[in-house]
Write a protein that holds these residues in place. Structure first.
Motif, PDB file in Angstrom:
ATOM      1  N   ASN A 118       0.852  -1.192   0.000  1.00  0.00           N
ATOM      2  CA  ASN A 118       0.000   0.000   0.000  1.00  0.00           C
ATOM      3  C   ASN A 118       0.884   1.238   0.000  1.00  0.00           C
ATOM      4  O   ASN A 118       1.676   1.462   0.906  1.00  0.00           O
ATOM      5  CB  ASN A 118      -0.893  -0.003   1.241  1.00  0.00           C
ATOM      6  CG  ASN A 118      -1.717   1.272   1.373  1.00  0.00           C
ATOM      7  OD1 ASN A 118      -1.789   2.084   0.447  1.00  0.00           O
ATOM      8  ND2 ASN A 118      -2.335   1.456   2.519  1.00  0.00           N
ATOM      9  N   THR A 119       0.745   2.045  -1.032  1.00  0.00           N
ATOM     10  CA  THR A 119       1.393   3.356  -1.056  1.00  0.00           C
ATOM     11  C   THR A 119       0.362   4.389  -1.470  1.00  0.00           C
ATOM     12  O   THR A 119      -0.685   4.050  -2.020  1.00  0.00           O
ATOM     13  CB  THR A 119       2.617   3.373  -1.992  1.00  0.00           C
ATOM     14  OG1 THR A 119       3.301   4.622  -1.873  1.00  0.00           O
ATOM     15  CG2 THR A 119       2.227   3.164  -3.454  1.00  0.00           C
ATOM     16  N   SER A 120       0.639   5.642  -1.181  1.00  0.00           N
ATOM     17  CA  SER A 120      -0.367   6.681  -1.439  1.00  0.00           C
ATOM     18  C   SER A 120      -0.588   6.881  -2.932  1.00  0.00           C
ATOM     19  O   SER A 120       0.333   6.768  -3.741  1.00  0.00           O
ATOM     20  CB  SER A 120       0.062   7.998  -0.779  1.00  0.00           C
ATOM     21  OG  SER A 120       1.351   8.379  -1.209  1.00  0.00           O
ATOM     22  N   PHE A 121      -1.817   7.199  -3.284  1.00  0.00           N
ATOM     23  CA  PHE A 121      -2.234   7.374  -4.678  1.00  0.00           C
ATOM     24  C   PHE A 121      -1.840   8.790  -5.121  1.00  0.00           C
ATOM     25  O   PHE A 121      -2.611   9.737  -5.031  1.00  0.00           O
ATOM     26  CB  PHE A 121      -3.744   7.163  -4.782  1.00  0.00           C
ATOM     27  CG  PHE A 121      -4.259   6.905  -6.177  1.00  0.00           C
ATOM     28  CD1 PHE A 121      -3.615   7.396  -7.310  1.00  0.00           C
ATOM     29  CD2 PHE A 121      -5.421   6.159  -6.364  1.00  0.00           C
ATOM     30  CE1 PHE A 121      -4.095   7.150  -8.584  1.00  0.00           C
ATOM     31  CE2 PHE A 121      -5.926   5.919  -7.641  1.00  0.00           C
ATOM     32  CZ  PHE A 121      -5.261   6.412  -8.747  1.00  0.00           C
ATOM     33  N   ASN A 122      -0.610   8.918  -5.610  1.00  0.00           N
ATOM     34  CA  ASN A 122      -0.082  10.193  -6.115  1.00  0.00           C
ATOM     35  C   ASN A 122       1.296   9.920  -6.697  1.00  0.00           C
ATOM     36  O   ASN A 122       1.833   8.824  -6.557  1.00  0.00           O
ATOM     37  CB  ASN A 122       0.030  11.241  -4.983  1.00  0.00           C
ATOM     38  CG  ASN A 122       0.934  10.796  -3.848  1.00  0.00           C
ATOM     39  OD1 ASN A 122       1.178   9.616  -3.635  1.00  0.00           O
ATOM     40  ND2 ASN A 122       1.460  11.749  -3.097  1.00  0.00           N
ATOM     41  N   VAL A 123       1.859  10.910  -7.355  1.00  0.00           N
ATOM     42  CA  VAL A 123       3.261  10.845  -7.761  1.00  0.00           C
ATOM     43  C   VAL A 123       4.055  11.762  -6.831  1.00  0.00           C
ATOM     44  O   VAL A 123       3.490  12.534  -6.054  1.00  0.00           O
ATOM     45  CB  VAL A 123       3.481  11.258  -9.236  1.00  0.00           C
ATOM     46  CG1 VAL A 123       2.782  10.299 -10.172  1.00  0.00           C
ATOM     47  CG2 VAL A 123       3.038  12.702  -9.492  1.00  0.00           C
ATOM     48  N   ARG A 124       5.358  11.678  -6.915  1.00  0.00           N
ATOM     49  CA  ARG A 124       6.214  12.506  -6.060  1.00  0.00           C
ATOM     50  C   ARG A 124       5.890  13.988  -6.255  1.00  0.00           C
ATOM     51  O   ARG A 124       5.796  14.474  -7.375  1.00  0.00           O
ATOM     52  CB  ARG A 124       7.677  12.232  -6.416  1.00  0.00           C
ATOM     53  CG  ARG A 124       8.656  13.009  -5.571  1.00  0.00           C
ATOM     54  CD  ARG A 124      10.070  12.713  -6.013  1.00  0.00           C
ATOM     55  NE  ARG A 124      10.996  13.620  -5.363  1.00  0.00           N
ATOM     56  CZ  ARG A 124      12.262  13.744  -5.723  1.00  0.00           C
ATOM     57  NH1 ARG A 124      12.742  13.033  -6.719  1.00  0.00           N
ATOM     58  NH2 ARG A 124      13.051  14.590  -5.085  1.00  0.00           N
ATOM     59  N   GLY A 125       5.693  14.687  -5.137  1.00  0.00           N
ATOM     60  CA  GLY A 125       5.404  16.115  -5.187  1.00  0.00           C
ATOM     61  C   GLY A 125       3.929  16.448  -5.296  1.00  0.00           C
ATOM     62  O   GLY A 125       3.543  17.610  -5.180  1.00  0.00           O
ATOM     63  N   GLU A 126       3.095  15.426  -5.501  1.00  0.00           N
ATOM     64  CA  GLU A 126       1.651  15.635  -5.653  1.00  0.00           C
ATOM     65  C   GLU A 126       0.936  15.251  -4.355  1.00  0.00           C
ATOM     66  O   GLU A 126       1.269  14.240  -3.741  1.00  0.00           O
ATOM     67  CB  GLU A 126       1.117  14.754  -6.790  1.00  0.00           C
ATOM     68  CG  GLU A 126      -0.388  14.871  -6.998  1.00  0.00           C
ATOM     69  CD  GLU A 126      -0.955  13.829  -7.963  1.00  0.00           C
ATOM     70  OE1 GLU A 126      -2.070  14.032  -8.451  1.00  0.00           O
ATOM     71  OE2 GLU A 126      -0.290  12.806  -8.198  1.00  0.00           O
ATOM     72  N   PRO A 127      -0.065  16.019  -3.924  1.00  0.00           N
ATOM     73  CA  PRO A 127      -0.895  15.554  -2.810  1.00  0.00           C
ATOM     74  C   PRO A 127      -1.640  14.282  -3.204  1.00  0.00           C
ATOM     75  O   PRO A 127      -1.854  14.009  -4.395  1.00  0.00           O
ATOM     76  CB  PRO A 127      -1.888  16.710  -2.594  1.00  0.00           C
ATOM     77  CG  PRO A 127      -1.264  17.892  -3.263  1.00  0.00           C
ATOM     78  CD  PRO A 127      -0.475  17.349  -4.408  1.00  0.00           C
TER      79      PRO A 127
END
Length: 612
Positions: free
Chosen positions: A556-565
């Motif tokens: 499980n990792t957050s649904f975003n790319v680096r630098g994006e909320p």
């Protein structure tokens, strides 16, 4: 019915939260709406959301609480300037016009902002101010399952306090001790974040993730020169080595000379063994301080429960060490431990301490899994996907779980968007990217092809709550992904002699356990236990995967790319899906395959957000 709106703003991670009759109804960070990471502006969109979710107009809200006291903060700035004068004049001269224009008269500024929500809101007598660390302490104690607890808060700085000890009992909460600025564990950690080339107030978790690659060979240098730590965990920092009190950087030449290098320029310099050792050293010092503080307050107050909040409480490695040492019988950590959670804490403090309300304790989870943000019906998701030109199929729950788990087993990276958005910095199965933890390639694939971030960054396991002790040395639940623990010995893979000789990033691709994609190089993982009570849909997916693989764990990792909320809306999710090499997207009961989307919908996403 009594409604209380809590607001945090103007430093980082602005947010809003609402209570109705003391119950937490909704909470969200402004960054999720504006798409500006750590957005510090007045949280207009977050306030709009919590009002709408509660079916309230602002003029109908009974009390509005801001999470800190601006006059006390102004006093600290003035006193800091006079204490260090003339050294801090540049920073002082830049800060003063802003304070004299806006910040000092925050009640008037807040009143003007609040009127934008509702022209009928005319009563500034409804606006109150909490204290920064009281807000943190309240956010940790009141939603906890404890009647009594010691509450430890630590962060950069509030008004004056940087570390506080409070005692909570029933509805009462009282701060007993404080450490004051400029002596700050949060700012010490941030100084090393800056020194290793990461962004302050954003990159601290990267420093924590980098630490296991190094050795703490500089920890004595830190404790001999930078910080004097007493047996009770209290500390004083030697300001000769720092620049944050008076300048525009965190560290100075004396600091750089002590360690023998200038701060790393992330645009020009790669991470080296030196930076890994620096990270390991400050992480060890932080853990030692937190352990000393925990032991001392246990001895002093003789209570068996500990609550944690403040930005330092997001250091899940230190949290894991406190838990492992069995200092307290029980630990509860606020999932939105940073400034965002101050909005919730300010509202809770007002309800219990000012309105003198009785506290009823929710043994299950007063934070509702921290799923407190917006949610979208299947109908609205389908309409939005049609508007975007997406190709999708609608499946029932059973077919959706079967198809999603099959795709995970096939090695696909999947965007998973379900239910209410999480409050706090962690994705907990509401707005997550998920994958197969058994894959030796998945960590690298997700970091480089989906998240576009540093290859060393670890991923978290989501595990069925009742299976956690089968796979990890953890006997308690960890619903908010705030505790690090070791993978069980029987699940580990013995390293070869050749592997043992490797150093630093070279260790990255070695298989360490049966779940290599979520096993960090020190054999630990940042664990999220998933309960059927708080997130049934995510629980059922993991259970389906478990039935097929005998592994009750997903990456499980957050649904975003680096630098994006983290994504908030179905449109955010679809854009991120089409802008990365994610294979599938599951929103509600809609299932999308990348190969079936029109090539015209692919977007350049990698450079859309400023790197953190």
């Amino acid at each position: 019915m009594i409604s209380i709106l809590g607001i945090s703003a103007f430093y980082h991670d602005s947010a809003a939260a609402i209570l109705i009759d003391g119950k937490i109804i909704s909470a969200a960070q402004e960054e999720r709406f504006t798409r500006i990471k750590h957005d510090s502006n007045y949280p207009f969109n977050a306030v709009e959301f919590v009002l709408k979710y509660s079916n309230l107009k602002l003029s109908e809200v009974d009390h509005i609480i801001f999470f800190e006291k601006p006059f006390l903060k102004f006093e600290r700035l003035l006193e800091t300037y006079t204490a260090f004068a003339p050294k801090g004049f540049t920073q002082f001269s830049k800060a003063m016009p802003l304070w004299l224009k806006d910040k000092l008269f925050q009640k008037k500024m807040l009143f003007n902002e609040l009127k934008m929500h509702d022209k009928n809101f005319k009563d500034d007598g409804k606006i109150f101010f909490s204290e920064h660390h009281l807000s943190h302490a309240a956010s940790a104690f009141y939603p906890s399952p404890f009647k009594e607890a010691v509450v430890l808060t630590a962060d950069g700085v509030g008004e004056w306090a940087t570390t506080t000890v409070a005692v909570g009992s029933g509805s009462n909460l009282e701060i007993k001790k404080e450490i004051h600025f400029p002596h700050s564990l949060g700012l010490l950690y941030s100084a090393f974040t800056y020194y290793t080339g990461f962004k302050v107030n954003s990159g601290e978790y990267k420093l924590m993730g980098l630490a296991p690659y190094g050795k703490p060979i500089y920890s004595d240098k830190i404790t001999n020169h930078l910080i004097d730590i007493k047996d009770d965990g209290s500390f004083r920092m030697d300001q000769d080595y720092f620049n944050y009190a008076t300048g525009l950087t965190m560290t100075n030449d004396k600091f750089h000379n002590l360690f023998g290098q200038k701060p790393r320029d992330p645009k020009k310099e790669q991470l080296t063994e030196f930076h890994m050792n620096i990270a390991a050293s400050i992480q060890k010092v932080t853990e030692d301080i937190m352990l000393k503080l925990a032991r001392h307050i246990k001895d002093e107050y003789k209570l068996s429960n500990l609550c944690l909040a403040g930005g330092v409480a997001l250091n899940c490695v230190a949290n894991g060490k406190i838990l492992k040492e069995n200092i307290f019988e029980n630990i509860w950590i606020q999932p939105a431990a940073g400034d965002a959670g101050g909005s919730l804490g300010a509202a809770l403090a007002f309800w219990y301490l000012e309105l003198k309300k009785e506290r009823s304790i929710n043994k299950d989870d007063d934070m509702q899994g921290s799923y407190l943000g917006p949610e979208y019906s299947n109908e609205s998701v389908q309409q939005e996907l049609k508007n975007l030109g997406a190709t999708f199929e609608v499946l029932n729950d059973e077919d959706l779980n079967n198809k999603t788990s099959d795709m995970i087993i096939n090695g696909n990276a999947i965007g998973w968007f379900q239910g209410r958005m999480e409050f706090g910095p962690r994705a907990l199965g509401g707005r997550s990217i998920i994958g197969d933890p058994r894959s030796e390639k998945m960590q690298k694939i997700l970091n480089l092809k989906v998240k576009y971030r540093e290859s060393f960054r670890p991923f978290a396991p989501s595990i069925l709550e009742e299976k956690v002790n089968d796979w990890f040395d953890l006997k308690v639940v960890s619903p908010f992904m705030l505790i690090v623990s070791r993978v069980k010995e029987e699940k580990l893979v013995k390293m070869s002699e050749e592997d043992e000789k490797l150093f630093g990033i070279e260790k990255l691709n070695i298989k360490r356990s049966e779940i290599p994609a979520v096993t960090h190089i020190d054999y630990t993982a940042r664990i999220q236990t998933v309960s059927r009570k708080t997130n049934l849909k995510y629980y059922n997916l993991i259970n389906n995967f478990y039935d097929k693989t005998n592994c009750p764990v997903l990456i499980n990792t957050s649904f975003n790319v680096r630098g994006e909320p983290i994504v908030n809306t179905p449109k955010d999710a679809f854009n991120c899906f089409m802008g990365t090499e994610m294979d599938n997207l599951v929103i509600g009961n809609c299932f999308l395959e990348k190969t079936k989307q029109s090539k015209n919908l692919k977007i350049k996403y990698k450079d859309k957000f400023e790197l953190d």
